[in-house]
Motif scaffolding. Structure first.
Motif, short mmCIF file in Angstrom:
data_model
loop_
_atom_site.label_atom_id
_atom_site.label_comp_id
_atom_site.label_asym_id
_atom_site.label_seq_id
_atom_site.Cartn_x
_atom_site.Cartn_y
_atom_site.Cartn_z
N TYR A 33 0.85 -1.19 0.00
CA TYR A 33 0.00 0.00 0.00
C TYR A 33 0.89 1.24 0.00
N GLU A 52 -3.79 1.00 -3.35
CA GLU A 52 -3.42 -0.41 -3.21
C GLU A 52 -2.67 -0.83 -4.47
N LYS A 95 3.68 0.68 2.85
CA LYS A 95 3.46 -0.40 3.81
C LYS A 95 3.26 -1.71 3.07
N ARG A 96 3.91 -2.75 3.54
CA ARG A 96 3.72 -4.07 2.95
C ARG A 96 2.30 -4.55 3.20
N ARG A 97 1.81 -5.43 2.36
CA ARG A 97 0.43 -5.88 2.48
C ARG A 97 0.27 -7.05 3.45
N LYS A 98 1.35 -7.63 3.89
CA LYS A 98 1.25 -8.77 4.79
C LYS A 98 0.81 -8.30 6.17
N TYR A 99 0.37 -9.27 6.98
CA TYR A 99 -0.20 -8.90 8.27
C TYR A 99 0.74 -9.22 9.41
N ASN A 104 3.36 -4.19 9.95
CA ASN A 104 2.39 -3.11 10.11
C ASN A 104 3.01 -1.73 9.97
N LYS A 105 4.32 -1.65 9.95
CA LYS A 105 4.93 -0.33 10.01
C LYS A 105 4.92 0.38 8.67
N LEU A 106 4.81 1.69 8.76
CA LEU A 106 4.90 2.56 7.61
C LEU A 106 6.35 2.99 7.42
N ASN B 31 -2.88 -1.73 17.34
CA ASN B 31 -1.51 -1.28 17.08
C ASN B 31 -1.28 0.14 17.56
N PHE B 33 2.12 3.11 17.85
CA PHE B 33 3.46 3.39 17.31
C PHE B 33 4.03 4.66 17.93
N TYR B 35 6.97 7.44 16.75
CA TYR B 35 7.88 7.91 15.72
C TYR B 35 8.66 9.11 16.25
N LEU B 45 10.56 5.15 12.82
CA LEU B 45 9.86 4.37 13.83
C LEU B 45 10.81 3.99 14.96
N PHE B 48 6.98 -0.10 18.24
CA PHE B 48 5.55 -0.23 18.11
C PHE B 48 5.05 -1.41 18.93
N SER B 94 -3.55 2.20 15.01
CA SER B 94 -4.31 1.67 13.88
C SER B 94 -4.92 0.33 14.28
N SER B 96 -5.55 -3.61 13.44
CA SER B 96 -4.71 -4.63 12.82
C SER B 96 -5.49 -5.47 11.84
N ALA B 99 -3.98 -4.68 6.27
CA ALA B 99 -2.76 -3.89 6.06
C ALA B 99 -3.06 -2.52 5.49
N ASN B 100 -4.29 -2.33 4.94
CA ASN B 100 -4.60 -1.01 4.39
C ASN B 100 -5.15 -0.06 5.44
N GLN B 103 -2.89 4.72 9.71
CA GLN B 103 -2.50 5.09 11.06
C GLN B 103 -3.07 6.47 11.37
#
Lengths: 118, 114
Positions: A33, A52, A95-99, A104-106, B31, B33, B35, B45, B48, B94, B96, B99-100, B103
């Motif tokens: 994303y 996306e 951000k990666r799409r995995k969970y 989760n980090k940007l 979640n 965080f 920063y 970061l 988190f 955010s 969990s 992933a979209n 935050q």
């Protein structure tokens, strides 16, 4: 590791004109994303728009739109009909799409400071 | 609307002090965080947390620790403050559930270490 680059530290635009802020990123992932955040002088970061990577259609939110070029790893933000309230620092983020966990980090770029001239 | 509240907008502390920065969110986000924002470096970061009592190091954890005893509260601790920790600190939270999920950020704490 993923990186995000914003090559324009500062930009300026006349009120009512259009401006484009550039962002490039580097990743070996295919699913992720991308986000643009705005940080006005009040300091609170606000989400402007998200994209996306698996969607070819460019995201649009009112006067804000993106030009997402996946092959070129480019994600520019276009602001149309610029207003005085658009003056802010703009950050591009990935951000990666995995969970879960660290995914989760940007990852943020260094930001572009946009000035809007009346 | 999501509300992320940071306890102080401005804080001045002395070198060697133990400093606590507090952050509270009201949306039951899993979640949270912390920063650090510096000119020309963007946001980096520090730590988190994805659940109560769970934490992971971010990109620049040295000199910092965190605490999450309750879901809504995430604290950043500078164990022994140093002048190179003078910076703007931003807290975010955010869901969990995907992933979209964006935050949501607090207003930031501008910390000066003298």
């Amino acid at each position: 590791a993923q990186t995000v680059t914003q090559s324009q530290p500062e930009m300026s635009v006349q009120e009512a004109e259009t401006v484009t802020l550039s962002c490039t990123y580097d990743t070996s992932e295919s699913d992720y994303y991308l986000f643009w955040y705005k940080q006005p002088p009040s300091r609170q970061m606000i989400l402007v728009i998200r994209q996306e990577a698996y969607k070819q259609q460019n995201a649009t939110e009112n006067r804000f739109s993106v030009n997402f070029q996946k092959a070129a790893k480019s994600f520019s933000l276009k602001i149309s009909d610029s207003q005085l309230g658009d003056a802010a620092m703009y950050f591009c983020a990935y951000k990666r799409r995995k969970y879960g966990g660290a995914t989760n980090k940007l990852i943020f770029g260094t930001g572009t400071l946009l000035a809007v001239q009346p | 609307d999501v509300k992320v509240t940071q306890s102080s907008r401005y804080l001045v502390k002395r070198t060697g002090e133990k400093v606590f920065l507090e952050c509270v969110q009201d949306m039951d986000h899993e979640n949270m965080f912390w920063y650090r924002q510096d000119p020309g470096l963007g946001l980096r970061l520090i730590y988190f947390s994805y659940d109560v009592k769970m934490k992971e190091k971010g990109d620049i954890p040295e000199g910092y620790s965190v605490s999450r005893e309750k879901k809504e509260r995430f604290s950043l601790i500078l164990e022994s403050a140093s002048t190179n920790q003078t910076s703007m600190y931003l807290c975010a939270s955010s869901f969990s559930g995907g992933a979209n999920q964006p935050q949501h950020f607090g207003d930031g704490t501008r910390l000066s270490i003298l």
